[in-house]
Design an enzyme around this catalytic site. Structure first.
Site, short mmCIF file in Angstrom:
data_model
loop_
_atom_site.label_atom_id
_atom_site.label_comp_id
_atom_site.label_asym_id
_atom_site.label_seq_id
_atom_site.Cartn_x
_atom_site.Cartn_y
_atom_site.Cartn_z
N GLU A 178 7.06 2.81 -9.25
CA GLU A 178 5.70 3.01 -9.76
C GLU A 178 5.37 1.96 -10.83
O GLU A 178 4.77 2.25 -11.86
CB GLU A 178 5.52 4.43 -10.32
CG GLU A 178 5.85 5.54 -9.34
CD GLU A 178 4.94 5.60 -8.12
OE1 GLU A 178 3.84 5.00 -8.14
OE2 GLU A 178 5.34 6.23 -7.12
N CYS A 182 -2.16 0.76 9.13
CA CYS A 182 -3.37 1.58 9.08
C CYS A 182 -3.41 2.45 10.35
O CYS A 182 -2.74 2.16 11.34
CB CYS A 182 -4.57 0.61 9.04
SG CYS A 182 -6.19 1.41 8.98
N ALA A 210 0.86 -1.18 0.00
CA ALA A 210 0.00 0.00 0.00
C ALA A 210 0.91 1.24 0.00
O ALA A 210 2.13 1.13 0.18
CB ALA A 210 -0.90 -0.01 1.24
#
Length: 186
Positions: free
Chosen positions: A85, A142, A10
């Site tokens: 990327e 998170c 992520a």
């Protein structure tokens, strides 16, 4: 034997930092590497791989027309191709990097997102998941403390965005790395 690697995570897991460290390690030992980043990602200027921690380095820019096999043939002796990327690679480019590793004996280490803000695979990521010889999930957390596996797009009011174009470049103001539970509950 060279391999095709996919290191995914992520957002905000340190993918660019890790790539820059790998480049440094190769070069410190006298090996030449080629660094690439997508022309789509212009957050820190086109043609730069930039870590949120500060390190920044110029890189070659790839787009949908970049031919990695031709670039390798034009500059023999490269020890490794490093791609940031990588989710923006095309299917054909991933196949070319696979060939570069297996026929050209040049490793290709690709860093990128696995999924978009809707939980869908990017073309480059899907093909890397299919073809990579080694895959490593880099970890981040998170807000709730669980492992973040999803990229949640948010609006100016920090509310989850569920519709829109797959690619919309942005950093922490536009995206949050979240766990599956927080992704579903938002």
């Amino acid at each position: 034997m060279a391999k095709l690697f996919f290191r995914y995570a992520a957002m905000n897991a340190g993918k660019s930092t890790a790539l820059l460290q790998v480049a440094h390690n190769y070069e410190e030992r006298g090996h030449q590497v080629r660094l690439f980043t997508s022309g789509v990602d212009d957050r820190y200027g086109v043609g730069f791989i930039t870590s949120r921690l500060g390190p920044k380095r110029e890189a070659e820019v790839f787009d949908k027309d970049t031919d990695f096999l031709a670039l390798n043939a034009a500059q023999p002796g490269i020890a490794c191709f490093l791609i940031d990327e990588a989710q923006f690679l095309t299917k054909a480019q991933v196949w070319a990097l696979h060939q570069l590793a297996h026929i050209g004996n040049t490793p290709a280490i690709c860093y990128g997102l696995r999924t978009d803000f809707q939980g869908e695979l990017f073309e480059g990521s899907a093909t890397l998941l299919a073809l990579a010889d080694e895959m490593d999930e880099m970890k981040t957390i998170c807000d709730c403390g669980r492992k973040a596996t999803m990229n949640m797009r948010v609006d100016a009011g920090n509310r989850k965005v569920t519709q829109g174009a797959q690619v919309e470049i942005g950093g922490n103001a536009r995206y949050r790395s979240v766990c599956g539970r927080c992704f579903r509950q938002s």
